[in-house]
Design an enzyme around this catalytic site. Sequence first.
Site, PDB file in Angstrom:
ATOM      1  N   ARG A 263      32.157  17.898 -44.198  1.00 27.56           N
ATOM      2  CA  ARG A 263      31.531  18.345 -42.949  1.00 27.56           C
ATOM      3  C   ARG A 263      30.925  19.722 -43.192  1.00 27.56           C
ATOM      4  O   ARG A 263      31.655  20.705 -43.272  1.00 27.56           O
ATOM      5  CB  ARG A 263      32.589  18.402 -41.843  1.00 27.56           C
ATOM      6  CG  ARG A 263      32.023  18.489 -40.438  1.00 27.56           C
ATOM      7  CD  ARG A 263      33.111  18.851 -39.438  1.00 27.56           C
ATOM      8  NE  ARG A 263      33.473  20.264 -39.599  1.00 27.56           N
ATOM      9  CZ  ARG A 263      34.639  20.786 -39.229  1.00 27.56           C
ATOM     10  NH1 ARG A 263      35.566  20.028 -38.703  1.00 27.56           N
ATOM     11  NH2 ARG A 263      34.883  22.073 -39.406  1.00 27.56           N
ATOM     12  N   HIS A 267      32.943  21.350 -36.345  1.00 23.44           N
ATOM     13  CA  HIS A 267      33.460  20.113 -35.749  1.00 23.44           C
ATOM     14  C   HIS A 267      32.531  19.699 -34.609  1.00 23.44           C
ATOM     15  O   HIS A 267      31.952  18.628 -34.619  1.00 23.44           O
ATOM     16  CB  HIS A 267      34.883  20.332 -35.245  1.00 23.44           C
ATOM     17  CG  HIS A 267      35.328  19.323 -34.233  1.00 23.44           C
ATOM     18  ND1 HIS A 267      35.499  17.996 -34.546  1.00 23.44           N
ATOM     19  CD2 HIS A 267      35.584  19.441 -32.903  1.00 23.44           C
ATOM     20  CE1 HIS A 267      35.869  17.338 -33.454  1.00 23.44           C
ATOM     21  NE2 HIS A 267      35.921  18.192 -32.448  1.00 23.44           N
ATOM     22  N   TYR A 276      38.069  29.184 -40.746  1.00 25.43           N
ATOM     23  CA  TYR A 276      38.981  28.431 -41.613  1.00 25.43           C
ATOM     24  C   TYR A 276      38.335  27.776 -42.833  1.00 25.43           C
ATOM     25  O   TYR A 276      39.036  27.332 -43.720  1.00 25.43           O
ATOM     26  CB  TYR A 276      39.755  27.376 -40.789  1.00 25.43           C
ATOM     27  CG  TYR A 276      38.876  26.405 -40.027  1.00 25.43           C
ATOM     28  CD1 TYR A 276      38.392  25.247 -40.644  1.00 25.43           C
ATOM     29  CD2 TYR A 276      38.520  26.643 -38.700  1.00 25.43           C
ATOM     30  CE1 TYR A 276      37.579  24.360 -39.950  1.00 25.43           C
ATOM     31  CE2 TYR A 276      37.705  25.761 -38.001  1.00 25.43           C
ATOM     32  CZ  TYR A 276      37.241  24.621 -38.621  1.00 25.43           C
ATOM     33  OH  TYR A 276      36.442  23.748 -37.948  1.00 25.43           O
TER      34      TYR A 276
END
Lengths: 361, 326
Positions: A263, A267, A276
């Site tokens: 990805r 998100h 992160y």
Amino acid sequence: MPADFSPQFQPATKPAKPFSMLTEAGKLRRDAKPDLSEAEILDALRLMKVGRAFDEKCLNLQRQGRLGTFAPIFGQEATLVGTAMAMDPKRDWAVPQYREFPVQLRQGLSMKSIILYRRGHPDGGIIPDGVNVMATQVSLAAQIPHAVGLAWGLKLKEQDGVAVVFFGDGASSEGDFHESCNLAGVVDAPVIFLLQNNQWAISTPRSIQTGGADFASRAPAYGFPGVSVDGNDVFAVHKVVKDAVARGRRGEGATLIEAVTYRMSMHTTADDPTRYVDPRDLEVWGKRDPIMRVEKYLSSQGKWSDELAATWDQEIQDEIEAAFAEADAHAPPDPTAIYEHVFAEPTPTLARQRTEHFGAQ
Amino acid sequence: MPTMNMVEAIRSTLKSEMERDETVMLMGEDVGHLGGVFRVTDGLQQFFGSRRVVDTPLAESVIAGSALGLALTGWRPVIEIQFLGFSQQCFHQINQQISRTRFRTRGTQQAPITIRSPFGGCVRTPEFHSDSMEQTFAQSSGLKVVMPSNPYDAKGLLAEAIRDDDPVLYLEPLRGYRLVTGEVPNEDYTIPFGKLNVLREGTDITLVAWSQAVPIAEKAAELAEEKGISVHLVDLRTLVPLDEEGLVDAIEKTGRCVVVHESQATAGFGAEVLALIQEQAFYSLEAPMRRVTAPDSPYPMPGVEDHFIPTAERVAAVIDETMADQ
């Protein structure tokens, strides 16, 4: 000699090597032969580019407060397009999660419909007759049982369609994944479980989703085959999905496909992955970009050029602008939509509530 | 006209609906070869074959969830959740997925699914088998909630449920499966949803009940009649859709109201009934309305369950209290 009571089944220590055809440099591996014709390769590239350009446009608008929250596909284009191109929209069903825009498009939903959905317009949920997709799924893994039912229903009707269900490494931890694989194995449903292992579920890394070495290896326990594939290689994804579709059509049941990808952005637009994600990972995976690979391949075949790229970019921009213009022309939602289509006919209670709220019709 | 118990009425209706429409299929745990743990589907797999009467793995979520996919390919699934308490294993599929399919797609896809499940207590089942959760499902917008109390209604309401293009939760009174009997015509008929049934005409007080609470209310009405109190007893038959008009009429006849149900009091469906009457029939009331329900405790072990469920004596006492209010 004492009897051996050590467990018969031991976990793999490393993940299966994903199938791949096209190198990062855009070269076909030895013995690799794409199942896609030259025209289909161009179609695949086009759809990947449409997918990326559409999300770039949507992201711009979202940042300006002109579009709702959505989940961009950046980095996962090859998995989505390779799968979609192995399906027959007339007889196969796509059961999406929320990161499958090119699949929805290929199955017959319009770009306008996706825009309406992302704008929060109830009409974004309309699925025209004959378009074999289920509604976008936001409740993770809940769509997987639906796909088993679709595939099983087609089989019971003696039709040769399959259902392809999309979900991620995160959703594979939900109980619905297990129950679905289990039933599919029992009834030999022609369903393809397309697990997009994009390494993240919001901030939760793949290492926290499973103690197993990979996901595809779960399949044999359910009684059907599992495949691991390079999810950034549209040729390889297309090939393994096409094989799985063929098995389904022949009555050989389900397949679990783990597409290993990454990805490359957030998100959803509500997420801040800089908190992160290690930027070095993005660098590594950036070099594996699914679109760049196909462009390099086509260049080496003399089928791609900067001029063609520029023409396409303009055409795609025009296509997207036209879709937004269509969405702009769509009537804004009527507030009474909150009372519509709850039941085939409103109950007396709903009818009364509607009158109390909006007056007599 | 044959006399049947609930199990027989439901079974014969399943059979006739499957004969009438070959897209109707049954699925669930133990429904096929065994014929269901209560034998509701006894003989149906032998008659219709294992493609239309399907024994599934023990997995409520995929039973309910796959029914939605089956429905989209032209099947009309009738699924069985073996005990309503176990519906909590598939609550998201019922509440969030099946019930909202029509709404989310603006009417372009629908979920003609019937979810059959026995519910309620006092048959000495192990833990978690006896829950009454109708109020929870009454809040699952897009789902109809149907609760027959007798074999005649069981047939007419089940036929209506299976033919309905909306999803229907059809709750079967476990205690009444074999205990409640009645005449059931052989010919085809349906009972429309949203029409309550007046079981007893009366003038002093209105009792409102549904499904398993109906026999309790009937007995309580008899006890009250012995004391000269004339009880108007109505059976709601369906909670969604709710017969608002019928309910208001029933209250206006007497000006007094007691609701009886087997689930817990707080936010139970009785609260909804009383709120509706307060809104729509307040000026015909002559006394505060009351409820007789289970307490707000978890369903207990079978050794004490008879004290958990409302009894006719408790209902009769609450009728007396309500009659005493001036």
